[in-house]
Design a protein around this motif. Structure first.
Motif, PDB file in Angstrom:
ATOM      1  N   MET A 241      -1.033  54.401 -14.338  1.00 20.29           N
ATOM      2  CA  MET A 241      -1.092  53.596 -15.551  1.00 20.29           C
ATOM      3  C   MET A 241      -2.552  53.444 -15.998  1.00 20.29           C
ATOM      4  SD  MET A 241       1.897  52.825 -16.712  1.00 20.29           S
ATOM      5  CE  MET A 241       1.514  51.497 -17.848  1.00 20.29           C
ATOM      6  N   ASN A 305       0.314  48.002 -12.631  1.00 22.74           N
ATOM      7  CA  ASN A 305       0.594  47.298 -13.886  1.00 22.74           C
ATOM      8  C   ASN A 305      -0.699  46.935 -14.611  1.00 22.74           C
ATOM      9  OD1 ASN A 305       3.275  47.479 -13.278  1.00 22.74           O
ATOM     10  ND2 ASN A 305       3.585  45.301 -12.889  1.00 22.74           N
ATOM     11  N   GLU A 306      -0.598  46.810 -15.935  1.00 20.21           N
ATOM     12  CA  GLU A 306      -1.759  46.624 -16.799  1.00 20.21           C
ATOM     13  C   GLU A 306      -2.621  45.446 -16.361  1.00 20.21           C
ATOM     14  OE1 GLU A 306       1.510  44.075 -18.161  1.00 20.21           O
ATOM     15  OE2 GLU A 306       1.377  46.178 -17.625  1.00 20.21           O
ATOM     16  N   HIS A 324      -3.029  39.834 -14.457  1.00 15.19           N
ATOM     17  CA  HIS A 324      -2.207  40.920 -13.924  1.00 15.19           C
ATOM     18  C   HIS A 324      -0.910  40.355 -13.360  1.00 15.19           C
ATOM     19  CE1 HIS A 324      -1.443  44.717 -11.641  1.00 15.19           C
ATOM     20  NE2 HIS A 324      -0.979  43.898 -10.710  1.00 15.19           N
ATOM     21  N   ASP A 326       1.895  41.411 -11.081  1.00 17.18           N
ATOM     22  CA  ASP A 326       2.126  42.484 -10.129  1.00 17.18           C
ATOM     23  C   ASP A 326       3.603  42.642  -9.806  1.00 17.18           C
ATOM     24  OD1 ASP A 326       0.382  44.361  -8.444  1.00 17.18           O
ATOM     25  OD2 ASP A 326       1.841  43.617  -6.981  1.00 17.18           O
ATOM     26  N   ARG A 327       3.927  43.844  -9.361  1.00 15.09           N
ATOM     27  CA  ARG A 327       5.290  44.074  -8.926  1.00 15.09           C
ATOM     28  C   ARG A 327       5.636  43.204  -7.725  1.00 15.09           C
ATOM     29  NH1 ARG A 327       6.476  50.543  -9.347  1.00 15.09           N
ATOM     30  NH2 ARG A 327       7.985  50.017  -7.726  1.00 15.09           N
ATOM     31  N   LYS A 388       8.085  42.841 -11.963  1.00 13.35           N
ATOM     32  CA  LYS A 388       7.829  43.443 -13.269  1.00 13.35           C
ATOM     33  C   LYS A 388       7.472  44.895 -13.020  1.00 13.35           C
ATOM     34  CE  LYS A 388       4.334  43.631 -16.925  1.00 13.35           C
ATOM     35  NZ  LYS A 388       4.082  45.059 -16.631  1.00 13.35           N
ATOM     36  N   ASN A 389       7.968  45.785 -13.847  1.00 17.27           N
ATOM     37  CA  ASN A 389       7.624  47.186 -13.703  1.00 17.27           C
ATOM     38  C   ASN A 389       6.572  47.569 -14.734  1.00 17.27           C
ATOM     39  OD1 ASN A 389       8.271  50.343 -13.455  1.00 17.27           O
ATOM     40  ND2 ASN A 389       9.205  49.276 -11.725  1.00 17.27           N
ATOM     41  N   TRP A 390       6.460  48.869 -15.046  1.00 17.12           N
ATOM     42  CA  TRP A 390       5.327  49.345 -15.840  1.00 17.12           C
ATOM     43  C   TRP A 390       5.318  48.888 -17.299  1.00 17.12           C
ATOM     44  CZ3 TRP A 390       5.322  52.005 -20.349  1.00 17.12           C
ATOM     45  CH2 TRP A 390       6.527  52.622 -20.734  1.00 17.12           C
ATOM     46  N   PRO A 392       4.415  47.231 -20.434  1.00 19.93           N
ATOM     47  CA  PRO A 392       3.329  46.244 -20.465  1.00 19.93           C
ATOM     48  C   PRO A 392       3.707  44.934 -21.136  1.00 19.93           C
ATOM     49  CG  PRO A 392       2.914  48.016 -22.026  1.00 19.93           C
ATOM     50  CD  PRO A 392       4.107  48.429 -21.231  1.00 19.93           C
ATOM     51  N   THR A 406      10.707  40.420 -16.963  1.00 18.66           N
ATOM     52  CA  THR A 406      10.737  40.426 -15.510  1.00 18.66           C
ATOM     53  C   THR A 406      12.029  41.050 -14.997  1.00 18.66           C
ATOM     54  OG1 THR A 406      11.854  38.306 -15.062  1.00 18.66           O
ATOM     55  CG2 THR A 406       9.493  38.242 -15.627  1.00 18.66           C
TER      56      THR A 406
END
Length: 559
Positions: A241, A305-306, A324, A326-327, A388-390, A392, A406
């Motif tokens: 990413m 992630n962004e 941020h 994060d996953r 949360k995945n990619w 944004p 989410t």
């Protein structure tokens, strides 16, 4: 030639008045309403526009003004760029230039790759976007190439191979330009590769530097990997990413993926710099600082992630912050000058850690995590898709809120030590188990959150399918996002109420953008279901909506 000659359509009189797009255009992205010149709608990746022509009172009259087929059945995840009246969109099959005023295709340049490449691409055949600079379009390909096209014609200007795809390395990332350097990332952590970030001369394609994310012998962090083996060569930490950039500090902030393999028993220790953010100097790739979201990651909690950059007031003092989600389920605020944590709060259900200790910067693991490390098979939240995945999230600097989709989904893992790394083959070291979903439990939420306090201002559950769409906030208080079932929607940032919805006919998970053309505000998003993952236990979305892909552009219809 790998890349076919660009197909020029119609007149050569393209609406490109100024071909030499400059550093100033990139620095001013988000300030010039007619342009979207960077991934994230600005180097800070806030995905917020101050445009307010489309607002709560007229959004109900938002209609499609044009759409264009992407001739693609494997998914759309790209963010469009807009410059001098031309839109650039990418997918795994081609790069396309479009007249933003009319939707007319100006040129389309195919990307040719060996069909066998598809077996080493995780997860899905996709591309997330391009970069533009000094009259060129830059992109990566799934067979590990980075290339430049002429912005006016689509003609290939240079094309460089950065890895051997048969070894499991691919690329779906949107490049970025920072301090005159073209920076690219790569994928392949599930295939036993060693992650890296590359710097290139955008004019010539000359390779300037490579920064491996997994330290080798003698490098800082190497002590967190097994000393008796060369495990670092298969340590993961991929960079799939796009990073953010602070021009004042001259630092690029790039997330890194999971450690390899997922099984932690073969790599005891923190496994730096996997599942982390690294701050690098764009001219050299030197690491200025790093922060690890999930030390010794064993859950596939990629840290890619962004990283949203924002100037926040913390305890009455201005701070240069990095936000941020994060996953691993925690929403972080770091000081982006040094990587020290300011705040960390769970934004989804988290069972692997009790909290993040701000003093040490480390998560405080629960008994569950400790038992898993000893080999027990236990259910853990979040699951491998992450909290949360990619796709944004967005940040509104006026309200101080982030808006995020989410995921509410656990997994359990059974580790094994029999698997060995083989070129181009998956290297996980475990079996994934899917616990049954409880009746009535949502698949995810759309949330508005204060990142400093972790307080949720509002949330809306997703009951039919996981929330999997990119976000865009605007100055008029609107929030744009897509749904897996095909709807592109505008929500009220105050309460999450759906104010407008349009069904594109296929799933929408790409991030939308907004801009002005001839004094009128437009919103554009790519739709294409193939980019959505198959999630165990979720309804088969592919049976509900078609997979046809298109780019859609909307504006308010006059009364």
């Amino acid at each position: 030639m790998r890349l076919a000659i660009a197909l020029l359509l119609g007149s050569m009189a393209l609406p490109l008045a100024a071909q030499a797009q400059t550093r100033e255009d990139l620095l001013n992205d988000g300030k010039n309403p007619a342009q979207v010149t960077t991934y994230g709608m600005g180097y800070h990746q806030q995905r917020h526009s101050r445009l307010d022509q489309i607002n709560r009172s007229n959004v109900r009259r938002l209609v499609p003004v044009w759409s264009l087929s992407m001739s693609n059945d494997v998914g759309e995840q790209s963010q469009p760029l807009v410059y001098d009246g031309v839109m650039i969109v990418t997918n795994v099959r081609h790069t396309t230039a479009i007249d933003v005023a009319t939707g007319r295709m100006l040129w389309r340049t195919p990307v040719e790759w060996d069909p066998a490449t598809a077996r080493v691409v995780c997860c899905g055949l996709s591309n997330r976007g391009a970069a533009i600079y000094e009259g060129k379009v830059f992109r990566t390909t799934i067979d590990a190439h980075v290339l430049a096209l002429d912005l006016k014609t689509g003609k290939e200007l240079w094309n460089e191979t950065f890895a051997d795809w048969t070894q499991g390395i691919s690329s779906t990332v949107a490049p970025t330009i920072a301090d005159g350097v073209l920076i690219t990332g790569m994928s392949g952590a599930e295939f036993g590769v060693r992650g890296f970030i590359d710097g290139w001369d955008p004019a010539t394609g000359k390779h300037l530097w490579r920064r491996f994310t997994i330290p080798g012998p003698g490098e800082p962090g190497s002590e967190t990997w097994p000393k008796e083996t060369e495990h670092y060569k298969h340590g993961g930490g991929t960079t799939w990413m796009t990073g953010s950039y602070d021009p004042e500090l001259n630092l690029v902030y790039w997330g890194t993926g999971n450690a390899g393999p997922w099984n932690p028993t073969v790599r005891p220790g923190d496994s730096k710099h996997a599942a982390s953010v690294i701050a690098i100097r764009p001219k050299t790739g030197e690491i200025a600082w790093s922060y690890q979201w999930t030390p010794g990651d064993m859950y596939d909690y990629d840290g890619v992630n962004e990283n949203i950059l924002a100037d926040l007031t913390v305890e009455g003092q201005p701070r240069k912050a990095l936000i941020h989600a994060d996953r691993n389920g925690f929403l972080y605020v770091l000081d982006r000058t040094n990587g020290k944590p300011i705040a960390a709060h769970p934004f989804e259900k988290v069972t692997w850690a009790e909290k993040v200790d701000l003093g040490t910067g480390r998560p405080v693991e629960t008994e569950l995590a400790q038992r898993m490390r000893k080999g027990e098979t236990l259910e853990v939240w979040p699951g491998l898709r992450g909290g949360k995945n990619w796709p944004p999230m967005a940040f509104n600097p006026d309200s101080g809120l982030v808006f995020v989709n989410t995921l509410h989904d656990p997994r359990s893992y059974t580790f094994n030590n029999e698997e060995q790394p083989k070129p181009g083959m998956r290297y996980l070291g475990l079996t994934i188990n899917t616990p049954p979903k409880k009746p009535g439990e949502p698949w995810g939420f759309t949330k508005a959150i204060d990142p400093l306090t972790g307080k949720v201002r509002w949330e809306k559950p997703s009951t039919d399918y996981p929330a999997w769409g990119g976000m865009l906030s605007t100055g008029s208080g609107l929030l744009f996002t897509g749904r897996s079932t095909g709807e592109f929607q505008a929500l009220d940032q105050e309460n999450g109420q759906v104010l407008w919805s349009f069904n594109t006919g296929t799933g929408v998970n790409a991030p939308p953008v907004t801009y002005m053309v001839n004094g009128k505000q437009y919103v554009t998003v790519l739709a294409g279901l193939g980019g959505l993952p198959v999630i165990a236990g979720a309804p088969n979305i592919r049976e509900r909506v078609p997979t046809g892909a298109a780019v859609w552009t909307f504006a308010v219809m006059a009364e």
